[in-house]
Structures are given as structure tokens and as C-alpha cells.
Design a protein around this motif. Structure first.
Motif, mmCIF file in Angstrom:
data_model
loop_
_atom_site.group_PDB
_atom_site.id
_atom_site.type_symbol
_atom_site.label_atom_id
_atom_site.label_comp_id
_atom_site.label_asym_id
_atom_site.label_seq_id
_atom_site.Cartn_x
_atom_site.Cartn_y
_atom_site.Cartn_z
ATOM 1 N N GLN A 54 0.549 -1.830 0.175
ATOM 2 C CA GLN A 54 -0.201 0.034 -0.066
ATOM 3 C C GLN A 54 0.641 1.536 -0.404
ATOM 4 O OE1 GLN A 54 -2.881 0.972 2.961
ATOM 5 N NE2 GLN A 54 -3.651 -1.388 2.771
ATOM 6 N N LYS A 120 -4.698 -1.230 -1.830
ATOM 7 C CA LYS A 120 -5.295 -0.204 -1.064
ATOM 8 C C LYS A 120 -4.102 0.658 -1.655
ATOM 9 C CE LYS A 120 -9.053 -0.706 1.595
ATOM 10 N NZ LYS A 120 -8.506 -1.626 2.530
ATOM 11 N N SER A 219 -9.084 1.235 14.362
ATOM 12 C CA SER A 219 -8.821 0.795 13.938
ATOM 13 C C SER A 219 -8.001 -0.513 13.956
ATOM 14 C CB SER A 219 -6.923 1.147 14.006
ATOM 15 O OG SER A 219 -6.206 0.550 12.999
ATOM 16 N N LYS A 231 3.998 -1.345 13.404
ATOM 17 C CA LYS A 231 3.030 -0.366 13.800
ATOM 18 C C LYS A 231 4.100 0.419 15.155
ATOM 19 C CE LYS A 231 -0.788 1.387 12.288
ATOM 20 N NZ LYS A 231 -1.891 1.209 12.608
ATOM 21 N N ASN A 235 -2.837 5.146 15.052
ATOM 22 C CA ASN A 235 -3.129 6.187 14.032
ATOM 23 C C ASN A 235 -3.428 7.302 15.163
ATOM 24 O OD1 ASN A 235 -2.893 4.217 13.082
ATOM 25 N ND2 ASN A 235 -5.132 3.720 12.236
HETATM 26 N N1 BYC Z 1 -5.803 5.683 3.059
HETATM 27 O O1 BYC Z 1 -6.767 -1.105 10.449
HETATM 28 P P1 BYC Z 1 -5.987 0.411 10.066
HETATM 29 C C1 BYC Z 1 2.916 9.490 0.999
HETATM 30 C C2 BYC Z 1 -7.188 1.683 5.430
HETATM 31 S S1 BYC Z 1 2.661 7.658 1.036
HETATM 32 C C3 BYC Z 1 -5.890 4.934 2.327
HETATM 33 O O2 BYC Z 1 -5.500 1.616 10.742
HETATM 34 P P2 BYC Z 1 -3.129 -0.069 9.633
HETATM 35 C C4 BYC Z 1 3.652 10.513 -0.170
HETATM 36 C C5 BYC Z 1 -6.141 0.241 5.925
HETATM 37 O O3 BYC Z 1 -5.217 -0.656 4.804
HETATM 38 C C6 BYC Z 1 1.530 7.977 1.834
HETATM 39 N N2 BYC Z 1 -6.610 3.408 3.140
HETATM 40 O O4 BYC Z 1 -4.753 -0.555 9.154
HETATM 41 C C7 BYC Z 1 3.797 9.749 -1.009
HETATM 42 C C8 BYC Z 1 -6.792 -0.902 6.078
HETATM 43 O O5 BYC Z 1 -6.858 -1.475 5.270
HETATM 44 P P3 BYC Z 1 -7.048 -2.657 4.541
HETATM 45 C C9 BYC Z 1 1.053 6.663 2.087
HETATM 46 C C10 BYC Z 1 -6.201 3.388 4.509
HETATM 47 O O6 BYC Z 1 -2.370 -0.600 8.421
HETATM 48 C C11 BYC Z 1 3.587 11.054 -2.656
HETATM 49 C C12 BYC Z 1 -8.565 -0.325 7.023
HETATM 50 O O7 BYC Z 1 -7.988 1.168 6.441
HETATM 51 N N3 BYC Z 1 1.913 5.877 3.680
HETATM 52 O O8 BYC Z 1 2.957 10.435 2.516
HETATM 53 O O9 BYC Z 1 -2.743 -0.255 11.170
HETATM 54 C C13 BYC Z 1 3.893 12.017 -2.000
HETATM 55 C C14 BYC Z 1 -8.220 -0.118 8.171
HETATM 56 O O10 BYC Z 1 -6.894 0.680 8.739
HETATM 57 C C15 BYC Z 1 -5.691 4.563 5.475
HETATM 58 C C16 BYC Z 1 2.259 4.788 4.686
HETATM 59 O O11 BYC Z 1 1.330 3.974 3.606
HETATM 60 C C17 BYC Z 1 -5.400 6.486 4.643
HETATM 61 N N4 BYC Z 1 -5.321 7.060 4.818
HETATM 62 O O12 BYC Z 1 -2.814 1.835 9.229
HETATM 63 C C18 BYC Z 1 4.093 12.694 -0.938
HETATM 64 C C19 BYC Z 1 2.150 4.340 5.568
HETATM 65 N N5 BYC Z 1 -5.822 4.718 6.511
HETATM 66 O O13 BYC Z 1 -5.696 -3.147 4.597
HETATM 67 C C20 BYC Z 1 3.701 11.870 0.210
HETATM 68 C C21 BYC Z 1 2.209 2.889 5.712
HETATM 69 C C22 BYC Z 1 -6.177 3.837 6.810
HETATM 70 O O14 BYC Z 1 -6.972 -3.853 6.066
HETATM 71 N N6 BYC Z 1 1.053 2.519 5.892
HETATM 72 N N7 BYC Z 1 -6.282 3.135 5.909
HETATM 73 O O15 BYC Z 1 -7.857 -3.339 3.388
HETATM 74 C C23 BYC Z 1 1.036 3.107 7.576
HETATM 75 O O16 BYC Z 1 1.466 3.281 8.438
HETATM 76 C C24 BYC Z 1 -0.311 2.134 7.791
HETATM 77 O O17 BYC Z 1 -0.843 1.007 7.042
HETATM 78 C C25 BYC Z 1 -1.684 3.493 7.865
HETATM 79 C C26 BYC Z 1 -2.728 2.067 8.442
HETATM 80 C C27 BYC Z 1 -1.313 4.552 9.228
HETATM 81 C C28 BYC Z 1 -1.862 4.087 7.171
#
Ligand code: BYC
Length: 325
Positions: A54, A120, A219, A231, A235
Motif C-alpha cells: 500500500q 489500496k 482500526s 507499527k 493512528n
Molecule cells: N488511505 O486498521 P488500519 C506519502 C485502510 S505515501 C487508504 O488502521 P493499518 C507520500 C487500511 O489499509 C502515504 N487506506 O490499518 C507519497 C486498512 O485496510 P486493509 C502512505 C487507509 O495498516 C507521495 C483499513 O483502512 N503512507 O506519504 O494498521 C507524495 C483500516 O485501517 C488509510 C503509508 O502507507 C488511508 N489513509 O494503518 C507525498 C505509511 N488509512 O488494508 C507523500 C505506511 C487506513 O485492512 N502505512 N487505511 O484493507 C501505515 O502506517 C498504515 O498502513 C496506516 C493504516 C497508518 C496508513
């Protein structure tokens, strides 16, 4: 260019499942890193693939909203800065796809899952960029939120992901500063430029808060991901950190954040703030945001247009005896 998954190979030291689980748990408890050839539970691997993929998709789709302004940058300097930034996002995507490949899934497979709508990318990139001020606002707020979220990920428990994040965060800091500098320049300009900045901040404030994901109580993945050290913060913790960091920056810039409930709370030692529109968030994540269809269609077209490059690179690698490298 070929997207053959990197075979993590058999565990270095095969051990019975129970002992392997104990070793894994002990590594996590010590705060040490899990590496690709270590044994790991299936759920841990699936969680990493989900989150890292993602994240990678977000970087690649995230090139579109800002890429929209490269041809219309107001000066050569601004164009050079924006080009460099958008190229950095492509690089971030590649580091992250590579980290994912160490888990046994190829970039080609991940791209297929994205294009099929089965994985996603960040909600924030489903909003349009309507003025050049949006380039500054994305740098300031979107990259600012990304830094808050991603600095703790440098200490994530999976080695390749943490190492990719270290480099990404360094570049994100430059992105955030270029955005702030652009907005500061516009705020020192004409009334029309100041109005353009304010209008842009009004549109991006709430979607930026949504980048941190749903509230902790809603979440489903957080508890498990935090127990595994994937993590490091919840959040809501990171959302609060972002608000605390950003309010003084908004004051220095001279813009208003569009939240009537935003005020310092002496007792908590934090800013109180209003509730994002979670129904809107669900809609955007569910595929019905303002630009979801456009972003995926563009990504699909770019992928198809690039097929000849992949074929040529594969043929070249095979001919030079480097197939599968
Ligand atoms: N948008 O249980 P949760 C950037 C989904 S790139 C869409 O809290 P988790 C940049 C979540 O996936 C920014 N979906 O999930 C680039 C889950 O669905 P699934 C990207 C979202 O994973 C270019 C469901 O909602 N950064 O900065 O524990 C130019 C329930 O959520 C979102 C990252 O990817 C959202 N906002 O926590 C400029 C950082 N939020 O998968 C800038 C890494 C939640 O179960 N990722 N969902 O179907 C993370 O830190 C975590 O995955 C999250 C979500 C905090 C985003």
C-alpha cells in the motif's frame, strides 16, 4: 526491470515450528529486526506485504497530483524542484516494492493487485490539485503527515522495510521544506497569492488528518501490527503529533486551519481538534473519492504504455546472460 520475486530461500537454520515461533517472539521482544530469511508467522508476512505494498502504491500514485503541475510550473527553479520531488516519489516506490519482494511477492504481482482494485493506496491522492499552491500544501501538510507517520517506521521490526524508510524519510524532509518554502514565498506575495494558499490549505487540512487512518477504536489492524512491532505508534497518537507540530507552523505562515475546535489544551499539553469526516474517508478508501477512477485509469494506461520497456529490458537481460537479475 524484470520483476521476478527475490526468493528469500529456505530459513538459514531450519528449526521446528514451535522453536521458530519462540525465536521470532524473542526477537520482537528484544526490539531486534526480523530479516527475510528468518522464520516468520504467515500473519506477520501478510501484514507486511499489505502495508508495504500500500505504501509503495501510494508513492507511485502520489506522483500524479503533483505531476499535474510540472508543465505549468511558474519558473524554471520551481519546475526543477517539482521534477526532483516527483522523481523521488518514484524512487520511494521502488525501494518499497523491493522490500516487498524480499517477502516473496513480485512487483508485477503487486501492480496487478493494485490495478484490480485489490490493494489500496493512500486516500490523500484521490483529491485533485487545483492550483499551484497545492504543490506547496502537499509538501507542507501531506509530506509533513508522511514524516510523522514514517519516522517511527524506521524502527519497524522488519529489516528491509525499516532500512528503506530511513532513506525515504531523509527525502521526505526535503519535500516538506520545499512545500513550506513555496507557501512562505506566496504568503509574502500578493493578496491573490495569499488567498490561493488559504484556499488550498482549507481543502487539504482534513484529508491530511485522514492519512493517519481510522480512529484507534476502529482500526482493525493496529493492535496486531503494534504487538509485532510493524507499527510503533497508534493512528491517533500520530495524528495528534502532526496537529501539535503543524499549528505553530500555520501561525508562522499566517494561514488559518479550517477547524473551529482547534485550541491548545493546557491540561493535556496538546492541541484539541475536531473530528474528521469519517464517512468521507470511508467513501474515498472505498473507491468513490473525487479522483479514484482517474488515478487508477492513469496508472493502468502508464503501465500498458510501459510494456515495451519491460519487454526490451527483459530481452536485453536475457541476451546478456543476466535474466532474472
Ligand atoms: N488511505 O486498521 P488500519 C506519502 C485502510 S505515501 C487508504 O488502521 P493499518 C507520500 C487500511 O489499509 C502515504 N487506506 O490499518 C507519497 C486498512 O485496510 P486493509 C502512505 C487507509 O495498516 C507521495 C483499513 O483502512 N503512507 O506519504 O494498521 C507524495 C483500516 O485501517 C488509510 C503509508 O502507507 C488511508 N489513509 O494503518 C507525498 C505509511 N488509512 O488494508 C507523500 C505506511 C487506513 O485492512 N502505512 N487505511 O484493507 C501505515 O502506517 C498504515 O498502513 C496506516 C493504516 C497508518 C496508513
Amino acid at each position: 526491470m524484470t520483476t521476478t520475486p527475490v526468493d528469500p530461500g529456505p530459513p538459514v537454520d531450519p528449526v521446528p515450528q514451535e522453536a521458530a515461533q519462540e525465536r521470532f517472539d524473542a526477537t520482537i521482544a528484544r526490539g531486534d529486526r526480523i530479516e527475510p530469511r528468518d522464520w516468520m508467522p504467515d500473519g506477520y508476512r501478510r501484514t507486511l506485504v499489505r502495508q508495504i505494498a500500500q505504501h509503495a502504491h501510494s508513492e507511485i500514485i502520489g506522483m500524479q497530483p503533483e505531476g499535474n503541475w510540472i508543465g505549468r510550473a511558474p519558473s524554471l527553479r520551481r519546475k526543477a524542484i517539482l521534477l526532483a520531488k516527483v522523481q523521488d516519489e518514484a524512487g520511494h516506490g521502488l525501494y518499497l516494492y523491493s522490500a516487498c519482494e524480499t517477502l516473496g511477492v513480485s512487483r508485477a504481482e503487486l501492480t496487478e493487485l493494485l490495478l484490480a482494485g485489490r490493494q489500496k493506496y493512500s486516500s490523500i491522492f484521490n483529491y485533485p490539485t487545483l492550483s499551484y499552491a497545492d504543490v506547496g500544501t502537499i509538501g507542507w501538510l501531506v509530506d509533513g503527515a508522511a514524516i510523522c507517520n514514517q519516522v517511527p517506521l524506521c524502527r519497524t521490526s522488519y529489516g528491509p522495510y525499516g532500512r528503506a524508510m530511513i532513506r525515504i524519510c531523509k527525502e521526505e524532509s526535503f519535500h516538506q521544506r520545499q512545500g513550506y518554502e513555496l507557501l512562505m514565498t506566496m504568503m509574502r506575495g500578493t493578496d491573490a497569492q495569499r488567498a490561493m494558499v488559504q484556499e488550498s490549505v482549507d481543502r487539504f487540512w482534513w484529508p491530511s488528518l485522514m492519512m493517519f487512518g481510522p480512529p484507534d477504536a476502529e482500526s482493525p489492524n493496529s493492535a496486531r501490527s503494534m504487538a509485532w512491532g510493524v507499527k510503533r505508534n497508534s493512528n491517533d497518537e500520530l495524528r495528534q503529533k502532526f496537529v501539535d507540530m503543524t499549528v505553530p507552523q500555520a501561525e508562522a505562515l499566517g494561514v488559518t486551519l479550517p477547524d473551529p475546535d482547534l485550541r491548545w489544551n493546557d491540561e493535556r499539553g496538546h492541541y484539541d481538534f475536531g473530528e474528521p469526516d469519517w464517512a468521507e474517508f470511508a467513501q474515498v478508501v472505498g473507491g468513490s473519492g473525487p479522483c479514484n477512477a482517474q488515478r487508477l485509469a492513469h496508472r493502468r494506461a502508464a503501465h500498458e504504455d510501459g510494456a515495451w520497456v519491460r519487454e526490451a529490458a527483459t530481452a536485453f537481460a536475457e541476451r546478456s546472460g543476466k535474466g532474472g537479475q
